[in-house]
Design an enzyme around this catalytic site. Structure first.
Site, short mmCIF file in Angstrom:
data_model
loop_
_atom_site.label_atom_id
_atom_site.label_comp_id
_atom_site.label_asym_id
_atom_site.label_seq_id
_atom_site.Cartn_x
_atom_site.Cartn_y
_atom_site.Cartn_z
N ASN A 1 0.84 -1.20 0.00
CA ASN A 1 0.00 0.00 0.00
C ASN A 1 0.88 1.25 0.00
O ASN A 1 0.69 2.20 -0.77
CB ASN A 1 -0.88 -0.05 1.24
CG ASN A 1 -1.84 1.11 1.37
OD1 ASN A 1 -2.92 0.96 1.91
ND2 ASN A 1 -1.49 2.30 0.94
N GLU B 1 -2.35 3.05 11.66
CA GLU B 1 -2.36 4.49 11.36
C GLU B 1 -3.68 5.16 11.76
O GLU B 1 -3.76 6.39 11.80
CB GLU B 1 -2.06 4.73 9.88
CG GLU B 1 -3.16 4.36 8.90
CD GLU B 1 -3.19 2.89 8.50
OE1 GLU B 1 -3.82 2.59 7.46
OE2 GLU B 1 -2.59 2.05 9.21
N ASP C 1 -10.80 4.35 0.07
CA ASP C 1 -11.24 4.26 1.46
C ASP C 1 -11.67 5.63 1.95
O ASP C 1 -10.84 6.52 2.03
CB ASP C 1 -10.13 3.67 2.34
CG ASP C 1 -8.75 4.28 2.05
OD1 ASP C 1 -8.47 4.64 0.89
OD2 ASP C 1 -7.96 4.38 3.00
N GLU D 1 -5.69 17.07 -3.04
CA GLU D 1 -5.80 15.62 -3.23
C GLU D 1 -7.06 15.26 -4.03
O GLU D 1 -7.06 14.32 -4.83
CB GLU D 1 -5.85 14.94 -1.86
CG GLU D 1 -6.03 13.44 -1.88
CD GLU D 1 -6.33 12.87 -0.51
OE1 GLU D 1 -6.03 11.69 -0.30
OE2 GLU D 1 -6.88 13.60 0.35
N GLU E 1 -11.84 10.45 7.00
CA GLU E 1 -11.28 10.38 8.35
C GLU E 1 -10.11 11.32 8.58
O GLU E 1 -9.51 11.30 9.64
CB GLU E 1 -10.85 8.94 8.65
CG GLU E 1 -9.79 8.38 7.72
CD GLU E 1 -9.38 6.96 8.08
OE1 GLU E 1 -9.57 6.54 9.24
OE2 GLU E 1 -8.86 6.27 7.19
#
Length: 640
Positions: free
Chosen positions: A282, A360, A394, A594, A609
């Site tokens: 990842n 994390e 996610d 982003e 999140e």
């Protein structure tokens, strides 16, 4: 039987009493509950042997019989707990990561304004301290705290004394192939205002260019950052490490910027991870070793070869890609769907090798799982959360059985359209590379594999009425073949439903493209600033109103390369909306973001999140790639 025999039995009960807290507290030491609970069968057999031995001695004390009954009941309950725990694979993390999770939890309980949990998991041990001295000092710090909170000033003093700041183990690297105004850079961008902005975006590569510090290579156990052989381009902001699928769009931008050496270096780094772990992680952190991300390494090699004709890179990549291909097409990632005629179609799904809170984001995951009562439910939920992270998307209602209820996340039960597009592309890429390397038989083998997967797309994913490819929900755990059911297709509209148009297997079919263009135009996904991720505003970042650079590029590139006039016009319109909105956001905020809120012109995205991030690797890459593809006429304003 004398009293010494009875004392031996009491010793056995003492062993059990030690075993119970071992199981209950296994998470404190980051020991998999699966591994710990597996010992229950040992106790069951040892108790059975003990009972047989006692029967031989014909001892019939009621007290002993009661004791044996209790012991056997305990062993049975332990055996049941075996079946009530998640049996999927788990890749353990490092002792440092485990300890930093404790620090992270204390920080989140100590500050009134919650800090970014990832900051604490990215810390590195400061010399001359080692992990044991840091743990001892932390134990002293938190002794007497019922809720693990401590005074903020004491926590900050501890962190400063024992750790270097997050990101300090990455040092700036000046790319050797960077020039401020590359030769033949965006020659078809004729508008001076747009061209000047494109140079500014190009110059961001210098800001995002880093290399792993020598301390990571010399003392890897003091860091959660992993050693890499070449410099990296990081996404930016809180993302202080290289990420797998981000790198594809970063490379697209680097090729536009004529930074070929840097692009090859990113591929070399990812290949080193595959060689070490068997798959591209990842991200290059110790806590990411339990999952991968969308498999785009072959596409990165393909894009670099198309520009540089570097056959040596291709030859080096083939064995690495074969290893990655095996990872995605075996074990838990592999699923088999049987059609009505009895034909089996092999496809793949995301499946993280983790069933605990993500380090994390461990506090967030623990809170999300608090509604579940059993260990099995929590482990399955944590695996589905980590699996959503492996998907790169996610989080999204796409992975929820009952959206927008976050606790119904079931990512391992989804056979995703886009993952299988990437794997079909990998099969075509490997076939192409093997042809270059002179391996015709190998090339033919992968051509056949791609044809089989394309057939699976027609059978499992394609929905003629919707003119889209729809994700497929598994009816079982995916370990055995299951028969295709129409009602298992996810009829909700997502940008990923149109991802297959990216590759030639689909955009070369003119009749198919016409259907897809009409469906996309009528889907509700096309917004003022680009393509929506979904039609549901759930508060998750991979849902409306957000749009993401990767999905814009996949769909736009596929439409543009189809050769169909209406497809190319739609592609250009979407690309210009994205570029214009990115320009407005940059001019008003000073950053490339982003993600964008594509429902409004000139707004950056939110939700999820963590706070909105800037930098930003793949966004920069897609802006430059779109400008390369479509140019910008001198008389066309970038303002709406």
């Amino acid at each position: 039987m004398d009293i010494s025999d009875l004392l031996d039995c009491k010793c056995q009960t003492r062993n059990f009493s030690k075993f119970i807290p071992l199981v209950m507290n296994s998470h404190k030491h980051n020991t998999s509950p699966i591994a710990t609970l597996s010992f229950s069968s040992h106790y069951k057999y040892s108790l059975f042997a003990t009972s047989l031995d006692l029967k031989r001695q014909r001892f019939t004390s009621p007290l002993l019989l009661i004791f044996l009954f209790l012991c056997l009941s305990f062993a049975t309950s332990m055996a049941v707990s075996d079946s009530d725990s998640d049996s999927g694979p788990v890749v353990q993390t490092t002792p440092l990561v485990t300890f930093l999770q404790r620090v992270q939890l204390t920080a989140l309980r100590s500050y009134s304004k919650k800090p970014d949990p990832k900051f604490y998991i990215d810390l590195s041990l400061k010399l001359p301290h080692d992990l044991s001295t840091a743990e001892s000092a932390f134990d002293d710090l938190t002794t007497g705290s019922r809720d693990l909170s401590v005074p903020v000033e004491k926590l900050e003093k501890f962190v400063h004394e024992y750790f270097d700041d997050a990101g300090k183990d990455l040092v700036h690297h000046e790319p050797e192939d960077f020039v401020s105004d590359p030769t033949e850079f965006l020659l078809n961008v004729e508008n001076d205002q747009v061209r000047e902005w494109a140079r500014e975006v190009h110059c961001l590569w210098r800001t995002l260019s880093c290399r792993v510090s020598d301390s990571v290579i010399e003392s890897p156990d003091r860091h959660t950052l992993l050693p890499l052989p070449e410099p990296v381009i990081i996404p930016g902001s809180r993302f202080r490490e290289v990420y797998y699928w981000d790198s594809y769009w970063v490379i697209k931008g680097l090729l536009t910027s004529k930074m070929f050496t840097t692009a090859k270096g990113l591929v070399t780094n990812l290949m080193s991870l595959v060689e070490t772990y068997g798959y591209a992680l990842n991200g290059a952190r110790a806590y990411y070793t339990n999952r991968s991300q969308p498999p785009l390494l072959s596409s990165m090699v393909y894009e670099i070869y198309n520009v540089t004709k570097d056959e040596e890179l291709v030859r080096k990549a083939i064995p690495v890609l074969l290893k990655e291909y095996e990872f995605w097409n075996s074990g838990k990632h592999k699923v088999v769907i049987r059609d009505a005629s009895g034909n089996d179609h092999i496809l793949s799904r995301y499946y993280a090798m983790w069933n605990m809170p993500r380090p994390e984001s461990s506090v967030f995951d623990q809170e999300s799982a608090s509604r579940f009562s059993s260990t099995l439910e929590k482990q399955r939920f944590h695996r589905d959360i980590a699996t959503a992270a492996e998907s790169g998307c996610d989080f999204s209602t796409r992975w929820m059985r009952h959206p927008p209820n976050f606790t119904t996340m079931a990512t391992t039960s989804v056979v995703p359209v886009d993952l299988n597009v990437f794997l079909l592309k990998m099969e075509l890429d490997i076939a192409f590379m093997m042809e270059i390397a002179g391996d015709r038989k190998g090339s033919e083998r992968f051509v056949k594999a791609s044809e089989a997967r394309k057939k699976a797309f027609e059978t499992v994913f394609w929905n003629e009425k919707a003119a889209q490819w729809l994700d497929y929900w598994l009816s079982s755990n995916g370990d055995e073949p299951e028969t295709w059911k129409a009602e298992n297709q996810n009829n909700n509209v997502f940008a990923s439903n149109f991802a297959p148009i990216w590759i030639s297997s689909f955009h070369s079919d003119e009749n198919l493209v016409k259907k897809v263009v009409k469906a996309l135009a009528n889907s509700g996904l096309i917004a003022p600033a680009g393509i929506l991720t979904s039609l549901t505003n759930s508060g998750q970042q991979w849902d409306a109103p957000n749009g993401w650079a990767p999905q814009q590029e996949l769909i736009v590139t596929g439409l543009a390369r189809s050769g169909l006039k209406e497809a190319n016009e739609l592609a250009e319109e979407i690309a210009r909306r994205w570029i214009r909105s990115s320009y407005r956001v940059y001019k008003t905020s000073g950053f490339i973001h982003e993600k964008l809120n594509v429902s409004e012109f000139g707004a950056y995205g939110g939700g999820g999140e963590y706070k909105p991030q800037t930098g930003f690797g793949w966004s920069n890459g897609v802006i430059l790639a779109f400008l390369e593809e479509f140019g910008w006429p001198s008389d066309l304003s970038i303002e709406p």
